[in-house]
Write a protein that holds these residues in place. Structure first.
Motif, mmCIF file in Angstrom:
data_model
loop_
_atom_site.group_PDB
_atom_site.id
_atom_site.type_symbol
_atom_site.label_atom_id
_atom_site.label_comp_id
_atom_site.label_asym_id
_atom_site.label_seq_id
_atom_site.Cartn_x
_atom_site.Cartn_y
_atom_site.Cartn_z
ATOM 1 N N PRO A 14 86.744 43.718 6.711
ATOM 2 C CA PRO A 14 87.409 44.856 7.352
ATOM 3 C C PRO A 14 86.549 45.345 8.517
ATOM 4 N N TYR A 16 86.224 48.112 11.897
ATOM 5 C CA TYR A 16 86.697 49.261 12.654
ATOM 6 C C TYR A 16 85.737 49.484 13.816
ATOM 7 N N ASP A 47 90.969 47.683 11.487
ATOM 8 C CA ASP A 47 91.460 48.948 10.944
ATOM 9 C C ASP A 47 91.747 49.962 12.064
ATOM 10 N N ASN A 75 94.131 53.705 12.049
ATOM 11 C CA ASN A 75 93.004 53.643 11.116
ATOM 12 C C ASN A 75 93.462 54.110 9.730
ATOM 13 N N ASP A 100 79.299 44.488 10.045
ATOM 14 C CA ASP A 100 78.217 44.986 10.896
ATOM 15 C C ASP A 100 76.889 44.294 10.623
ATOM 16 N N GLN A 102 75.364 44.090 7.887
ATOM 17 C CA GLN A 102 74.549 44.693 6.827
ATOM 18 C C GLN A 102 74.597 43.846 5.557
ATOM 19 N N LYS A 136 71.774 59.775 3.656
ATOM 20 C CA LYS A 136 72.735 58.865 3.041
ATOM 21 C C LYS A 136 72.194 58.328 1.719
ATOM 22 N N ARG A 204 72.285 47.893 10.454
ATOM 23 C CA ARG A 204 73.500 47.630 11.207
ATOM 24 C C ARG A 204 73.146 46.937 12.518
HETATM 25 N N1 UDP Z 1 85.347 50.269 8.254
HETATM 26 C C1 UDP Z 1 86.741 50.181 8.319
HETATM 27 N N2 UDP Z 1 87.461 51.347 8.454
HETATM 28 C C2 UDP Z 1 86.870 52.574 8.496
HETATM 29 C C3 UDP Z 1 85.462 52.646 8.380
HETATM 30 C C4 UDP Z 1 84.737 51.472 8.252
HETATM 31 O O1 UDP Z 1 87.305 49.094 8.280
HETATM 32 O O2 UDP Z 1 87.595 53.562 8.626
HETATM 33 C C5 UDP Z 1 84.562 49.015 8.127
HETATM 34 C C6 UDP Z 1 83.430 48.875 9.115
HETATM 35 O O3 UDP Z 1 83.857 48.306 10.331
HETATM 36 C C7 UDP Z 1 82.462 47.975 8.357
HETATM 37 C C8 UDP Z 1 82.679 48.400 6.909
HETATM 38 O O4 UDP Z 1 83.957 49.011 6.863
HETATM 39 O O5 UDP Z 1 82.802 46.609 8.504
HETATM 40 C C9 UDP Z 1 81.620 49.348 6.415
HETATM 41 O O6 UDP Z 1 81.550 50.464 7.283
HETATM 42 P P1 UDP Z 1 80.187 51.042 7.815
HETATM 43 O O7 UDP Z 1 79.232 49.935 8.141
HETATM 44 O O8 UDP Z 1 80.484 51.968 8.929
HETATM 45 O O9 UDP Z 1 79.697 51.866 6.551
HETATM 46 P P2 UDP Z 1 78.198 51.985 5.988
HETATM 47 O O10 UDP Z 1 77.622 50.596 5.960
HETATM 48 O O11 UDP Z 1 77.493 52.880 6.933
HETATM 49 O O12 UDP Z 1 78.392 52.566 4.629
#
Ligand code: UDP
Ligand code: MG
Length: 320
Positions: A14, A16, A47, A75, A100, A102, A136, A204
């Motif tokens: 996914p 965004y 998304d 979204n 991203d 991660q 976080k 990231r």
């Molecule tokens: N993402 C998405 N829709 C959203 C928010 C996030 O599809 O409304 C995706 C984002 O692109 C990434 C994954 O979900 O691939 C995790 O998001 P993010 O890295 O921002 O979250 P974190 O790792 O900071 O928890």
């Protein structure tokens, strides 16, 4: 290497506003996938991005037919995009991961070898997210403490939506009817034979987290409300105890009145009215959360709309 009839692998990502990350992710993923040597499909669910993410997906599809993309009409949120990707996947094995960097693509062989040991689902657990903010980390830690105290389904702290599932368990997950999806809880609830593999989270690659504070709060509340009715019980028991305490206090006040020394009252009235008011509002809020959930579910709206797709009919006999 592996035989040609070995299970096809689906990678579901996914995304965004991840345009700046997709090329790097694509390169890292295809390197790993080439080494694995199984047929694969790479599914991106956009998304509702506004930074040209879908154009990048389209160009990746042009150079590699195994790349498929779906674009949401707006979204709808990470969990919904993840679900849409799982619903579109066709592989015998499905791996979901973030877009991203991660979730390191180099971990995929480790997930596969764990799967070969005879598991249906291989979950992952974040070891240390370099570059993850203190706030976080702290909120995440406490959140999992709270949710595990409330929920009947154990939820691994630091669990990620980076996991491998076989077709049987993906189909089971897809068959769940709820629109609000807290995937890591649902997967735990489903059962099957599950394993957990730790991984070193990377920072990231580009951009900032797409989870704003409010998105995190929503995500957290969703997790609690969909896995536990304990908040309702807590509201009930608090109300019960406050009622008993007020009853005792009322008896005391009446007795004092009868023996002629009426209790002086301003402070006690103010405190008790405010306290009971607070408990009442809080309980109503808790009930409201559950009613909102019921309202959302009974409307039975589709969970998402696609406005665009690329590569849907590849490897299928459907003619466009
Ligand atoms: N993402 C998405 N829709 C959203 C928010 C996030 O599809 O409304 C995706 C984002 O692109 C990434 C994954 O979900 O691939 C995790 O998001 P993010 O890295 O921002 O979250 P974190 O790792 O900071 O928890
Ligand atoms: Mg991330």
């Amino acid at each position: 290497m592996l035989s040609s009839n070995s299970p096809k692998l689906s990678i579901v990502v996914p995304v965004y506003n991840e345009a700046a990350n997709l090329d790097v992710l694509y390169t890292a993923l295809t390197n790993v996938l080439q080494e694995i040597g199984r047929s694969y499909e790479l599914i991106f669910v956009d998304d509702g991005s506004s930074d040209g993410t879908f154009e990048v997906i389209r160009s990746l599809h042009k150079i590699n037919e195994n790349v498929r993309g779906y674009s949401f009409s707006r979204n709808f949120g990470h969990q919904t995009a993840l679900f849409a990707g799982l619903a579109k996947s066709r592989g015998e094995l499905v791996i979901s991961m973030d877009g991203d960097m991660q979730h390191p693509p180099e971990m995929i062989p480790a997930l596969l070898s764990k799967y070969e040991e005879g598991f249906d689902i291989v979950n992952t657990k974040r070891l240390d997210a370099k570059g993850t903010g203190f706030f976080k980390k702290l909120t995440s830690k406490w959140y999992y403490k709270i949710i595990n105290a409330l929920s009947d389904v154990p939820i691994e702290p630091a669990a990620a939506d980076f996991r491998l599932m076989n077709r049987k368990s993906v189909n089971a997950l897809n068959s769940l009817p709820e629109a609000h999806r807290f995937t890591r809880g649902l997967v735990g609830w489903m059962g099957f034979k599950q394993a957990i593999v730790p991984y070193q989270a990377a920072p990231r690659h580009a951009g900032a987290s797409k989870y704003t504070f409010f998105k995190m709060l929503r995500f957290g509340l969703d997790g609690i409300v969909s896995f536990s009715v304990k908040p309702l019980r807590i509201a009930f028991y608090t109300g019960f105890m406050v009622s008993i305490a007020s009853l005792l206090y009322a008896i005391y006040a009446v007795v004092q009145h009868l023996i002629g020394s009426t209790v002086e009252g301003w402070t006690s009235i103010l405190v008790s009215v405010l306290f009971i008011g607070g408990v009442t509002l809080l309980s109503l809020g808790v009930i409201g959360e559950y009613i909102a959930r019921i309202f959302n579910e009974v409307r039975r709206r589709p969970m998402y709309f696609f406005k665009d797709e690329v590569g849907e009919h590849i490897n299928e006999s459907i003619k466009e």
